[in-house]
Design an enzyme around this catalytic site. Structure first.
Site, PDB file in Angstrom:
ATOM      1  N   GLY A   1       0.823  -1.210   0.000  1.00 53.95           N
ATOM      2  CA  GLY A   1       0.000   0.000   0.000  1.00 53.95           C
ATOM      3  C   GLY A   1       0.853   1.254   0.000  1.00 53.95           C
ATOM      4  N   ASP A   2       0.585   2.134   0.960  1.00 51.51           N
ATOM      5  CA  ASP A   2       1.351   3.373   1.065  1.00 51.51           C
ATOM      6  C   ASP A   2       2.281   3.328   2.281  1.00 51.51           C
ATOM      7  OD1 ASP A   2      -0.703   3.368   2.895  1.00 51.51           O
ATOM      8  OD2 ASP A   2      -1.079   5.518   2.769  1.00 51.51           O
TER       9      ASP A   2
END
Length: 266
Positions: free
Chosen positions: A163-164
């Protein structure tokens, strides 16, 4: 060659580059030399007196095998690269990170050194990704990864673990300021606007910091400690960092942030 035999030359070539295919053809009139050369690694042989047409054919065949071997080797290297790196950003993935982290901790134990680990999350990324699409979100991740990589030291490892979320491994630090300094700089760099094709994106970051050996004695627990500190930074209002050891909490200060600037064209 008065001082060295052909077999000795082959042995030195194989020792210098044992991983690659050695395209050697032995030309000999001695049956025992021929067998010895094949056992030493020669790929083919031709008996004297030989025909030039036959020699040319054997050379071409040997080089074709060499090219096939090279292609297989390059494909194996590419597969290894893909297995250890994030496809989007090119950063090390969790698998490679764990390998480097284990090695770094082993060296730290041996020489009684400290290791820092920053667990970083992009604040505001989900809003950008949800509102403007995955293509925009992917570009933002790529640009964010570039900023993180350019901010830390050359010997530090930056990994994208999903993800981030990113992890920065800081080997050989002396004290907490060696972890605090890059955390502050990373927050500052992430708060700067991102020029995107669709407009100007504005995000920030939150960071959890864990130290070896104070906060954890192994790789998994060190990551878990940094993860817990990251959530503490989130609860504290984001755009800041927290140490895993709560009595040493540090804040970088709040910053204005949001998915995009007010005049963006997204």
């Amino acid at each position: 060659m008065p001082d060295i035999s052909g077999l000795e030359v082959m042995e030195e070539l194989r020792a210098a580059d044992p991983e690659h295919y050695l395209p050697v053809i032995v030309v000999t009139g001695d049956q025992y030399s021929r067998i010895g050369a094949l056992e030493a690694g020669a790929r083919d042989f031709i008996v004297k007196p030989y025909d030039f047409v036959e020699l040319d054919a054997r050379v071409r065949n040997t080089m074709e095998v060499r090219l096939l071997y090279k292609a297989v080797h390059e494909n194996r290297c590419l597969m290894k690269q893909q297995a250890q790196h994030d496809a989007l950003t090119g950063l090390p993935n969790r698998r490679l990170l764990m390998d480097r982290l284990e090695n770094t901790l082993e060296q730290a134990r041996r020489y009684q050194r400290q290791v820092g680990l920053l667990y970083l999350d992009l604040d505001g990324f989900k809003e950008v990704n949800d509102r403007y699409g995955h293509a925009c979100g992917d570009q933002l991740l790529v640009h964010g990864a570039e900023r993180i990589r350019e901010t830390v030291r050359r010997g530090d490892t930056v990994a994208r673990i999903g993800g981030d979320e990113f992890i920065v491994l800081l080997p050989g630090i002396v004290d907490i300021t060696d972890a605090e300094r890059p955390a502050k700089e990373l927050l500052r760099m992430l708060q700067m606007p991102f020029e995107m094709p669709e407009g100007v994106a504005q995000i920030s970051g939150s960071i959890g910091i864990a130290l070896f050996p104070e906060d954890a004695g192994d790789a998994e627990r060190l990551i878990a400690s940094a993860d817990e500190a990251l959530y503490a930074a989130k609860r504290a209002g984001k755009s800041c960092y927290e140490f895993a050891s709560m009595h040493r909490s540090r804040f970088a200060g709040q910053a204005s942030r949001g998915p995009i600037s007010t005049d963006a064209r997204l």
